[in-house]
Design a protein around this motif. Structure first.
Motif, PDB file in Angstrom:
ATOM      1  N   ASN A  63      -0.933  10.057  -0.823  1.00 52.24           N
ATOM      2  CA  ASN A  63       0.288  10.870  -1.250  1.00 52.24           C
ATOM      3  C   ASN A  63       1.582  11.827  -0.932  1.00 52.24           C
ATOM      4  O   ASN A  63       1.473  12.814  -1.126  1.00 52.24           O
ATOM      5  CB  ASN A  63      -0.494  11.762  -2.414  1.00 52.24           C
ATOM      6  N   ALA A  84       3.566   8.516  -3.992  1.00 49.77           N
ATOM      7  CA  ALA A  84       4.660   7.264  -3.553  1.00 49.77           C
ATOM      8  C   ALA A  84       6.273   7.519  -3.503  1.00 49.77           C
ATOM      9  O   ALA A  84       6.645   7.720  -4.308  1.00 49.77           O
ATOM     10  CB  ALA A  84       3.678   5.972  -4.146  1.00 49.77           C
TER      11      ALA A  84
ATOM     12  N   MET B 562      -8.990  11.969   0.050  1.00 51.03           N
ATOM     13  CA  MET B 562      -7.585  12.904   0.554  1.00 51.03           C
ATOM     14  C   MET B 562      -7.102  14.103   1.034  1.00 51.03           C
ATOM     15  O   MET B 562      -8.334  14.551   1.627  1.00 51.03           O
ATOM     16  CB  MET B 562      -7.160  13.285  -1.298  1.00 51.03           C
ATOM     17  N   GLN B 574      -3.120  10.822  -7.480  1.00 52.72           N
ATOM     18  CA  GLN B 574      -2.656   9.590  -8.988  1.00 52.72           C
ATOM     19  C   GLN B 574      -2.926   8.606  -8.336  1.00 52.72           C
ATOM     20  O   GLN B 574      -3.010   7.263  -8.898  1.00 52.72           O
ATOM     21  CB  GLN B 574      -1.003  10.542  -9.098  1.00 52.72           C
ATOM     22  N   ASN B 575      -2.798   8.752  -6.232  1.00 55.45           N
ATOM     23  CA  ASN B 575      -2.732   7.488  -5.917  1.00 55.45           C
ATOM     24  C   ASN B 575      -4.095   7.066  -5.112  1.00 55.45           C
ATOM     25  O   ASN B 575      -4.684   7.971  -4.643  1.00 55.45           O
ATOM     26  CB  ASN B 575      -1.563   6.897  -5.118  1.00 55.45           C
ATOM     27  N   LEU B 577      -5.348   3.894  -2.458  1.00 60.75           N
ATOM     28  CA  LEU B 577      -5.492   3.166  -1.547  1.00 60.75           C
ATOM     29  C   LEU B 577      -6.085   2.069  -1.455  1.00 60.75           C
ATOM     30  O   LEU B 577      -7.640   2.795  -1.355  1.00 60.75           O
ATOM     31  CB  LEU B 577      -5.456   3.387   0.469  1.00 60.75           C
ATOM     32  N   TYR B 579      -8.036  -1.614   0.167  1.00 59.42           N
ATOM     33  CA  TYR B 579      -7.902  -2.707   1.131  1.00 59.42           C
ATOM     34  C   TYR B 579      -8.773  -3.331   0.345  1.00 59.42           C
ATOM     35  O   TYR B 579      -8.858  -4.149  -0.333  1.00 59.42           O
ATOM     36  CB  TYR B 579      -8.720  -2.371   2.706  1.00 59.42           C
ATOM     37  N   VAL B 637      10.477  -6.982  -2.796  1.00 57.07           N
ATOM     38  CA  VAL B 637      10.235  -5.870  -3.724  1.00 57.07           C
ATOM     39  C   VAL B 637      10.861  -5.167  -4.607  1.00 57.07           C
ATOM     40  O   VAL B 637      11.380  -4.589  -4.274  1.00 57.07           O
ATOM     41  CB  VAL B 637       8.459  -5.537  -3.367  1.00 57.07           C
ATOM     42  N   PHE B 640       7.321  -3.207  -9.574  1.00 55.56           N
ATOM     43  CA  PHE B 640       5.924  -2.948  -9.949  1.00 55.56           C
ATOM     44  C   PHE B 640       5.764  -3.411 -11.497  1.00 55.56           C
ATOM     45  O   PHE B 640       5.777  -2.319 -12.227  1.00 55.56           O
ATOM     46  CB  PHE B 640       5.013  -1.669  -9.635  1.00 55.56           C
ATOM     47  N   SER B 657       1.961   1.294  -6.942  1.00 56.39           N
ATOM     48  CA  SER B 657       2.713   2.055  -6.641  1.00 56.39           C
ATOM     49  C   SER B 657       3.354   2.082  -5.130  1.00 56.39           C
ATOM     50  O   SER B 657       4.974   2.742  -4.637  1.00 56.39           O
ATOM     51  CB  SER B 657       2.592   3.874  -6.870  1.00 56.39           C
ATOM     52  N   ALA B 658       2.845   1.600  -4.563  1.00 57.69           N
ATOM     53  CA  ALA B 658       3.366   1.370  -2.689  1.00 57.69           C
ATOM     54  C   ALA B 658       2.425  -0.231  -2.506  1.00 57.69           C
ATOM     55  O   ALA B 658       1.349  -0.293  -2.738  1.00 57.69           O
ATOM     56  CB  ALA B 658       3.684   2.603  -2.290  1.00 57.69           C
ATOM     57  N   PRO B 661       5.240  -1.550   3.935  1.00 52.10           N
ATOM     58  CA  PRO B 661       6.308  -1.534   4.398  1.00 52.10           C
ATOM     59  C   PRO B 661       6.852  -3.379   4.372  1.00 52.10           C
ATOM     60  O   PRO B 661       7.821  -3.702   4.176  1.00 52.10           O
ATOM     61  CB  PRO B 661       7.135  -0.730   5.618  1.00 52.10           C
ATOM     62  N   MET B 664       7.209  -5.372   1.724  1.00 53.39           N
ATOM     63  CA  MET B 664       8.264  -4.829   0.272  1.00 53.39           C
ATOM     64  C   MET B 664       9.293  -5.090   1.028  1.00 53.39           C
ATOM     65  O   MET B 664       9.868  -5.953   0.026  1.00 53.39           O
ATOM     66  CB  MET B 664       8.179  -3.338   0.534  1.00 53.39           C
ATOM     67  N   PHE B 904      -3.510  -4.081   1.933  1.00 52.88           N
ATOM     68  CA  PHE B 904      -3.632  -2.677   1.055  1.00 52.88           C
ATOM     69  C   PHE B 904      -2.613  -2.525  -0.204  1.00 52.88           C
ATOM     70  O   PHE B 904      -1.402  -3.065   0.034  1.00 52.88           O
ATOM     71  CB  PHE B 904      -4.079  -1.303   2.535  1.00 52.88           C
ATOM     72  N   VAL B 906      -1.540   0.402  -2.921  1.00 55.99           N
ATOM     73  CA  VAL B 906      -1.412   1.559  -3.135  1.00 55.99           C
ATOM     74  C   VAL B 906      -1.141   1.615  -4.577  1.00 55.99           C
ATOM     75  O   VAL B 906      -0.271   1.244  -5.412  1.00 55.99           O
ATOM     76  CB  VAL B 906       0.020   2.914  -3.012  1.00 55.99           C
TER      77      VAL B 906
END
Lengths: 132, 942
Positions: A63, A84, B562, B574-575, B577, B579, B637, B640, B657-658, B661, B664, B904, B906
């Motif tokens: 975040n 994100a 967080m 909101q997001n 992680l 694994y 990518v 989503f 949301s992610a 990298p 992606m 992982f 997100v």
């Protein structure tokens, strides 16, 4: 004059009044200088500073996303978003960030990217694959 | 220049035929319009003109459909010489998405729209033949404009329309067109992966059918008034108006369902300019239907009904203009980019505004209008007010949506005055959803209050005091039930402020009054059903909007994980992680991402959710699989897709949301791979490498099983190593299969193997190239003379010359004119008689000189050169090379440690309570239109 005409005119007046009050939502684009002068939210249009760091490490914090924006006056500032990283961020031609200044950093609550359309003006794919 | 090239394999006649078909369709529509106009003015030859008009229209319809069939077959056959086909189709596009590809862009969607106009007109001629002549001239004029959009005619500097049959080489400049057989070199660009979705198959046709239907009440009313039939049109107009509102409404809802289900917008409605511009015509249609009902019942408001039908159609054109001119590209997520046809679209709108006004001003004075005032407590007066409220809503929506248009107009005046007026520009609202909701909330309150109450009123009410004594009881009952119900609702949705209190009350009251009205007079009255279902549906929908909107909660939060530096708490959490294989607590759920699977160009991430109550018991569990969508060439990518657990009382919506990298984006993965701190170890098979946290054992080198991502192809030379990673602490082991491939004997491709749990990555060292494709000096050569079919021993193998082949398949051979080439087939068997390798060296005589192309096979480690053919004896001479011993006993293995995990995701997870009330209510609202159509038809028959 009939009642119905009065009602119609009444509705039109209400529409005008509402549009007038709504017009405060239709802001003009601000600059970082304007943002420093106010505590309310502003909308800044600018470009991504491509030479500065774009930081998003989801493994560290999914975040937290930061980058630098050059506004229309040429001022560059760090922008932080608690969200994100959006798709195709690096490709953006123009960025509109909504938020407010907190100290030196601009805290963005929303971001809009104007990207060159990916599916237009693209090179013609050749059938031969290009490999490493 | 390219014009002089004779291209190979192009199929040009269908495009030319298609182009002429569209020109014919355009001319036929024009002829049809003129003939229908004449049939109205030349009363003596009315019937013959009408016939000409009708048959010209049929010609138009047939040619349009034929052009569509041609374009569609070009797409099915992947004729990439056509720009539209190339731009939207690729070889791997499944058949079901051919339709999506067809209407993905401007030309195809105009053809779709034109097609529906044709179908509707033909049906109209059959079922409402009495109104044919008066209506069809307007429909034919619309066809003139619509078919002009795909005309593709260039007259001087003026281009009219854009043809879907344009050729790729006319539309694009590329070096590839310098070669005559360019078609063999190119590949279709394919359908935008975001649109490879079944909603894209059904949503656009429904929406365009709705758009097309919107034109017909306008054509019926306008045409009738223009031909001096001032009142009777209200019957057919209402019937077709109900169809239009029903279908267009369903089309809009499908768009909402698509946004909610398949796009990661996180909602069903975002007040996007494209969404708004289809909502506005629908709202106006609904207002027009109300005044049309009044016109039918009390013979007034003919002018207003016509005006609203005209406005609805013009707003369809305006919406087309907004979405296709590129003006809203800045504020909309899914508008078309500019098409260069703005002027033509503008002419389309202005023509029909002009036509609409012309009819109104030349005939308006003849339209009967009631002189007397309608009584205040009459049904018609309150229906008027209801329509006005809907119009008010559209004015507000259109104003905000049109801001880019206003900016353009300001620029236009600026350019006239020679001044820069850009400081006058305004932007669309910072938070569009809040902006629209703030104003539309009051519209919904008014509609809720009126939608039921007005049902109880009577037309032309004279004695309202008496009426109120009769209906007062029903209204009071509704009110009495509504207040506690609304209070419960308010507790549930938790809205703050007067607006929300009034809204939930208005919705509840609107619902109750309609239900009570349905059952008033002791028996349910079928006649009332359509209207009651629509209005009650609206009320239910508002409940759903409030519940899902106000109670929308992010459950993808874990306050313990967080970081503290997040300043804005609403956005911070909101997001989450996840694994792979590590369960994670979020809100009152435990989420476990345990698997990912690739289906076509979509990777599905399977996540198991377990709901945990306050005592820590597991109460419920379910699985979701949000996905990522790759570009057609898999280089990155691009989007989503969410996945939603649907329940009666709430939805649990998840979307990625992610991703890491390197997952992606391929180039990011390559960059990171280059930066990894690989250490190289040169070891024999069976040796162990002692790393920092673990040990690695080289188990073997093999040619049979490879890295999971590698699919072997014929001309590949590939090898993999079996490297066992063992973590002594956790005892976790992983068998890595790093693979190296030489493709076409030319490029080297690596498939490094990664173990996320060992946080290690294994790759074959570059020394393996020499193992796969050794230099001649690393080989010991021995001469071998063989006849066809002869077998000789070559320790530890036997070699058989099984045949000769004129067809050369060796990848290093490039044919030249005058070549004489032979490829030998040498089978290599081991001692047990099992075929190990087939060596296929090539002997070439080029310009009287002998040339040899070596073939090497890594499994046997043998190379073969074909150096001589003795035509007299039929003996052939080969040089067979074997690896020198020390070249094959040590292998370079590269291992990087402390590699960051890339397994992982997100995740964003949102609970939408009561969202099914939204779908139920909005579907009922649309169902009401179809119930009305059905009941009206039955009544007419009875």
């Amino acid at each position: 004059m009939k009642k119905i005409h009065i009602a119609a005119i009444g509705i039109l007046l209400v529409a005008l009044a509402l549009i007038f009050t709504a017009s405060q939502d239709f802001s003009t684009y601000a600059s970082f200088k304007d943002a420093a002068a106010t505590t309310s939210q502003v909308k800044i249009v600018g470009e991504l500073a491509k030479d500065k760091e774009i930081y998003y490490d989801p493994a560290e914090d999914p975040n937290y996303f930061s980058f630098h924006v050059i506004d229309k006056d040429g001022v560059t500032r760090k922008v932080v978003m608690n969200r994100a990283k959006p798709q195709d961020f690096e490709m953006s031609e123009q960025i509109v960030v909504t938020g407010k200044l907190q100290g030196e950093e601009f805290m963005a609550s929303d971001i809009l990217l104007k990207c060159p359309s990916k599916y237009k003006d693209e090179e013609i794919y050749l059938r031969a694959e290009t490999e490493e | 220049m390219t014009e002089n090239i004779d291209y190979i394999g192009e199929l040009l006649w269908p495009g030319e035929v298609g182009h002429y078909l569209i020109i014919t369709a355009f001319v036929a529509a024009l002829v049809s319009a003129i003939a229908y106009v004449l049939s109205n003015s030349d009363r003596d030859n009315h019937d013959s003109w009408k016939k000409i008009g009708r048959y010209s229209f049929y010609v138009h319809g047939v040619t349009i459909i034929a052009a569509i069939v041609i374009l569609f077959s070009l797409m099915l056959n992947h004729r990439y010489e056509y720009n539209y086909v190339w731009a939207h189709v690729s070889d791997d596009l499944p058949f079901k998405y051919m339709f999506s590809a067809f209407w993905e862009d401007q030309e195809g969607s105009f053809l779709l729209w034109t097609f529906w106009q044709v179908i509707i007109s033909v049906v109209f001629i059959k079922v409402s033949s009495r109104w044919e002549a008066s209506t069809m001239w307007i429909m034919a004029l619309i066809q003139v404009f619509l078919s002009s959009m795909v005309l593709g005619l260039v007259i001087g500097d003026l281009q009219i329309g854009s043809s879907p049959f344009n050729l790729l080489r006319e539309e694009n400049a590329s070096d590839v067109f310098a070669t005559a057989n360019y078609l063999e070199l190119i590949q279709g660009r394919g359908l935008n992966p975001l649109l490879q979705n079944y909603w894209m198959v059904i949503h656009p046709p429904t929406l365009f059918l709705g758009f097309a239907l919107t034109s017909i009440p306008f054509a019926i009313s306008g045409g009738a008034i223009a031909t001096r039939q001032y009142t009777k049109w209200v019957n057919p107009a209402l019937k077709w108006g109900l169809w239009a509102a029903g279908i267009l409404g369903v089309g809009i809802l499908m768009g909402g369902a698509w946004a909610y289900e398949a796009l990661s917008f996180g909602g069903y409605w975002a007040w996007d300019p494209v969404e708004n511009s289809s909502l506005v015509p629908w709202l106006i249609l609904v207002a027009a239907i109300h005044t049309n009902v009044i016109a039918k019942s009390v013979r007034r408001s003919y002018k207003m009904t016509y005006g609203m039908y005209a406005l609805a159609f013009i707003m369809v054109l305006y919406s087309t203009f907004l979405t296709r001119s590129g003006l809203t590209a800045e504020s909309s997520a899914h508008a078309f980019t500019s098409s260069g046809m703005e002027a033509q679209l503008l002419a389309f709108i202005l023509f029909f505004i002009g036509l609409g006004l012309w009819i109104f001003y030349t005939r308006g004075k003849f339209i009967p209008s009631s002189k007397e005032d309608e009584p205040f407590w009459s049904r018609e007066f309150w229906m008027y007010l209801g329509s006005f409220v809907l119009i008010l809503s559209t004015i507000l929506i259109t104003f905000t949506t049109s801001i880019p248009v206003f900016n353009k107009i300001i620029d236009f005046f600026g350019s006239i005055a020679g001044q820069d007026l850009s400081s006058w520009h305004r932007t669309t609202p910072l938070d569009p959803i809040a902006h629209y909701n703030r104003y539309q909330l009051w519209i919904a309150v008014l509609i809720g209050l009126m939608a039921g109450t007005a049902q109880f009123l009577r037309y032309r009410e004279k004695n309202y005091k008496k009426r109120f004594r009769k209906i007062g009881r029903d209204l009071l009952i509704s009110l009495a039930i509504s207040i506690p119900l609304a209070w419960i609702g308010l507790k549930w949705v938790g809205g703050q402020g007067l607006g929300y209190v009034l809204l939930i009350f208005a919705a509840t009251y609107g619902f109750m009054t309609n239900i009570v009205y349905l059952f008033s007079g002791f028996k349910p009255n079928a006649k009332k059903l359509g209207s009651v279902v629509s209005h009650a549906g609206f009320a239910i929908m508002i409940w759903g909007v409030m519940a899902s909107g106000l109670q929308k909660t992010y459950i993808s939060t874990n306050p313990f994980v967080m970081r503290e530096l997040v300043q804005d708490e609403t956005m911070a959490n909101q997001n989450i992680l996840l694994y792979k294989d590590i369960p994670m607590r979020m809100s009152n759920y435990e989420a476990l991402y345990y698997k990912d699977t690739l289906v076509r160009n979509e990777r599905l991430y399977s996540i198991r959710f377990t709901e945990i109550d306050q005592k820590g018991n597991r109460v419920d569990s379910f699985e979701l699989s949000p996905s990522s969508v790759y570009a057609n060439d898999f280089s990155e990518v691009v989007s989503f897709n969410p996945s939603t657990d649907r329940r009666i009382e709430k939805d649990i919506f998840t979307s990625i949301s992610a991703l890491p990298p390197e997952v992606m984006n391929v180039s990011e993965a390559q960059k990171r791979e280059k930066e990894l701190p690989y250490e190289e170890y040169d070891i024999p098979i069976g040796d162990t490498i002692y790393l920092r946290d673990q040990v690695a054992v080289l188990k073997g080198v093999n040619f049979d099983s490879y890295h999971q991502d590698y699919t072997p192809e014929d001309s590949d030379i590939a090898v993999s190593a079996d490297v066992l990673l063992i973590n002594p602490e956790s005892n976790f082991t992983f068998l890595a299969k790093p693979t190296m491939v030489i493709k076409d004997h030319r490029f080297v491709v690596h498939y490094p193997a990664k173990s996320n749990k060992n946080r290690a990555k294994v790759r074959l060292g570059e020394g393996f190239v020499n193992f796969l494709y050794p230099k001649d000096e690393d080989l010991d050569y021995h001469k071998l003379i063989l006849e066809k079919g002869q077998t000789v021993s070559f320790d530890p193998y036997t070699i058989t010359l099984s045949g000769l082949e004129k067809e050369i398949t060796h990848p290093e051979y490039e044919a030249e004119e005058g070549d004489i080439a032979v490829q030998a087939i040498l089978q290599v068997h081991n001692k047990s008689g099992i075929l190990v390798d087939v060596l296929e060296p090539v002997f070439v005589i080029r310009q009287n000189q002998p040339n040899f192309i070596r073939d090497f096979k890594p499994r046997s480690g043998l190379a073969a050169n074909f150096i001589k053919i003795d035509p007299g004896t039929g003996k052939m001479e080969f040089m067979i090379g074997e690896r020198t011993q020390d070249a094959s006993d040590r292998f370079p293995i590269r291992i990087a440690e402390d590699v960051s995990r890339s397994d992982f995701i997100v995740l964003e997870a949102i609970v939408f309570p009561g969202i099914n009330l939204f779908w139920l209510g909005s579907s009922l609202m649309m169902a009401g239109f179809f119930i009305s159509i059905y009941l009206r038809r039955r009544r007419k028959r009875a």
